[in-house]
Design an enzyme around this catalytic site. Structure first.
Site, PDB file in Angstrom:
ATOM      1  N   ASP A 160      10.177  -5.910  -4.503  1.00 23.26           N
ATOM      2  CA  ASP A 160       9.396  -6.533  -3.435  1.00 23.26           C
ATOM      3  C   ASP A 160       9.681  -8.026  -3.450  1.00 23.26           C
ATOM      4  O   ASP A 160       9.392  -8.705  -4.436  1.00 23.26           O
ATOM      5  CB  ASP A 160       7.899  -6.261  -3.621  1.00 23.26           C
TER       6      ASP A 160
ATOM      7  N   THR B 129      10.141   5.918   6.272  1.00 20.58           N
ATOM      8  CA  THR B 129       8.863   6.172   6.945  1.00 20.58           C
ATOM      9  C   THR B 129       8.252   4.848   7.403  1.00 20.58           C
ATOM     10  O   THR B 129       7.063   4.788   7.732  1.00 20.58           O
ATOM     11  CB  THR B 129       7.876   6.889   5.997  1.00 20.58           C
ATOM     12  N   ALA B 130       9.058   3.787   7.414  1.00 19.96           N
ATOM     13  CA  ALA B 130       8.549   2.440   7.704  1.00 19.96           C
ATOM     14  C   ALA B 130       8.743   2.096   9.186  1.00 19.96           C
ATOM     15  O   ALA B 130       7.852   2.343  10.008  1.00 19.96           O
ATOM     16  CB  ALA B 130       9.238   1.424   6.805  1.00 19.96           C
ATOM     17  N   ARG B 131       9.907   1.571   9.528  1.00 20.88           N
ATOM     18  CA  ARG B 131      10.222   1.230  10.907  1.00 20.88           C
ATOM     19  C   ARG B 131      11.685   1.566  11.186  1.00 20.88           C
ATOM     20  O   ARG B 131      12.576   1.220  10.396  1.00 20.88           O
ATOM     21  CB  ARG B 131       9.966  -0.260  11.183  1.00 20.88           C
TER      22      ARG B 131
ATOM     23  N   ASP C 162      11.286   9.458   9.569  1.00 22.05           N
ATOM     24  CA  ASP C 162      10.067   9.642  10.351  1.00 22.05           C
ATOM     25  C   ASP C 162      10.022   8.649  11.504  1.00 22.05           C
ATOM     26  O   ASP C 162       9.182   8.766  12.388  1.00 22.05           O
ATOM     27  CB  ASP C 162       8.840   9.459   9.451  1.00 22.05           C
TER      28      ASP C 162
ATOM     29  N   HIS D 231       7.412  10.173  13.827  1.00 25.15           N
ATOM     30  CA  HIS D 231       6.536   9.060  13.450  1.00 25.15           C
ATOM     31  C   HIS D 231       5.119   9.561  13.164  1.00 25.15           C
ATOM     32  O   HIS D 231       4.124   9.038  13.692  1.00 25.15           O
ATOM     33  CB  HIS D 231       6.507   7.995  14.561  1.00 25.15           C
TER      34      HIS D 231
ATOM     35  N   ASN E 254       0.813  -1.217   0.000  1.00 24.59           N
ATOM     36  CA  ASN E 254       0.000   0.000   0.000  1.00 24.59           C
ATOM     37  C   ASN E 254       0.845   1.266   0.000  1.00 24.59           C
ATOM     38  O   ASN E 254       0.591   2.203  -0.764  1.00 24.59           O
ATOM     39  CB  ASN E 254      -0.929  -0.002   1.216  1.00 24.59           C
TER      40      ASN E 254
ATOM     41  N   GLU F  44      12.345   5.092  19.750  1.00 23.31           N
ATOM     42  CA  GLU F  44      11.563   6.325  19.745  1.00 23.31           C
ATOM     43  C   GLU F  44      11.214   6.806  21.150  1.00 23.31           C
ATOM     44  O   GLU F  44      10.477   7.771  21.312  1.00 23.31           O
ATOM     45  CB  GLU F  44      10.304   6.130  18.886  1.00 23.31           C
TER      46      GLU F  44
END
Length: 309
Positions: free
Chosen positions: A169, A226-228, A252, A284, A149, A257
């Site tokens: 992928d 922006t994932a993990r 991000d 995040h 997505n 964190e």
């Protein structure tokens, strides 16, 4: 069904579920110990990421038929145990994919054009045009790791920038299009100038980006995460930036964190990272827009309704 919501959600989810005939308990401040004591009679749980859905908790949920995850990440959920129990899992990646994609593009453009640095300098009375000369995205080769997505939505947002898009992928085939060229990992590493990560945190992806892995890229490149955060450590980021393997990074998400729980090494490495002009942070929030806050509800309720009609 009886549904317990254990995290803060946009309150539109309550009437949406009630209109489908469900009984909803909204308890965003509930503690883990309270969940363990109260969860047994509930058919459904709606969560964010406050409380791990581990075997201990799931065993207490005797009647549980589903978990709805208000977001994309599934790394705090015991998926194997859920499968063994036949508990359904719904997540709402479609609800915040547009927000993540826009945020990734925005952060990259801000870094390329020194927007944070220039703004800070001008507020101090410094007018340095040459020191803030930027880069254009147009003409660059952008790599996307993970074409679910988020990866698809990011590729869509790159339309109009006149870039070449390569996507990899490991678990998908034949997803290429006129806009996106499907490639193997080695091909992506040989060509990209910008890499955007869109994969979940798993045992396979945790600390995937070691210094050796980054060295295997043919050219220096900019990194978007922006994932993990656990996919790449502070130390590795610093080493790659020092060696010129990475030209810059927009982050991000972070390896850790919770600043108060930093190890001594993490504290030292983060402070070094934070001192760099070619690194840009956000807390995040890539998928955390006012619009996605509502859209996530809609996606979850639609999935629950479809599954239990």
């Amino acid at each position: 069904m009886k549904i317990l919501i254990i995290d803060k959600m946009h309150k539109s989810i309550i009437p949406m579920l009630e209109n489908e005939g469900h009984e909803v308990t909204y308890s965003p401040k509930i503690t883990r110990s309270e969940i363990l004591d109260q969860v047994a009679p509930y058919d459904g749980l709606i969560i964010r990421s406050k409380t791990p859905m581990d075997k201990e908790l799931l065993e207490r949920a005797k009647n549980l038929k589903f978990i709805g995850r208000a977001g994309a990440g599934l790394d705090q959920i015991d998926l194997e145990y859920m499968v063994s129990r036949g508990i359904k899992l719904f997540h709402a990646a479609k609800g915040n994919r547009d927000a993540v994609a826009e945020h990734a593009v925005g952060m990259l453009l801000a870094l390329f054009n020194n927007i944070k640095k220039a703004d800070t300098e001008i507020r101090k009375g410094i007018w340095d045009r040459e020191g803030n000369r930027g880069h254009e995205l147009m003409g660059k080769t952008v790599g996307i790791m993970g074409f679910g997505n988020m990866g698809k939505s990011f590729a869509k947002r790159l339309q109009g920038f006149d870039v070449k898009i390569y996507a990899y992928d490991k678990y998908k085939l034949n997803f290429g299009s006129g806009l996106v060229k499907e490639v193997i990992w080695q091909k992506l590493k040989a060509e990209v100038e910008v890499l955007s990560i869109h994969v979940p945190l798993t045992a396979e992806t945790k600390n995937f980006f070691t210094l050796e892995e980054l060295k295997s890229f043919a050219n220096p490149f900019w990194l978007i995460n922006t994932a993990r955060g656990e996919l790449i450590s502070f130390k590795t980021l610093n080493e790659a930036l020092d060696k010129g393997i990475l030209l810059g990074a927009v982050l991000d998400v972070l390896e850790n964190e919770k600043f108060k729980t930093f190890t001594d090494e993490q504290k030292m490495e983060f402070e070094k990272l934070a001192s760099r002009d070619n690194v840009l942070f956000t807390p995040h929030v890539a998928g955390w827009t006012f619009e996605s806050y509502k859209k996530i509800n809609k996606v979850l309720v639609e999935k629950i309704t479809k599954a239990f009609k």
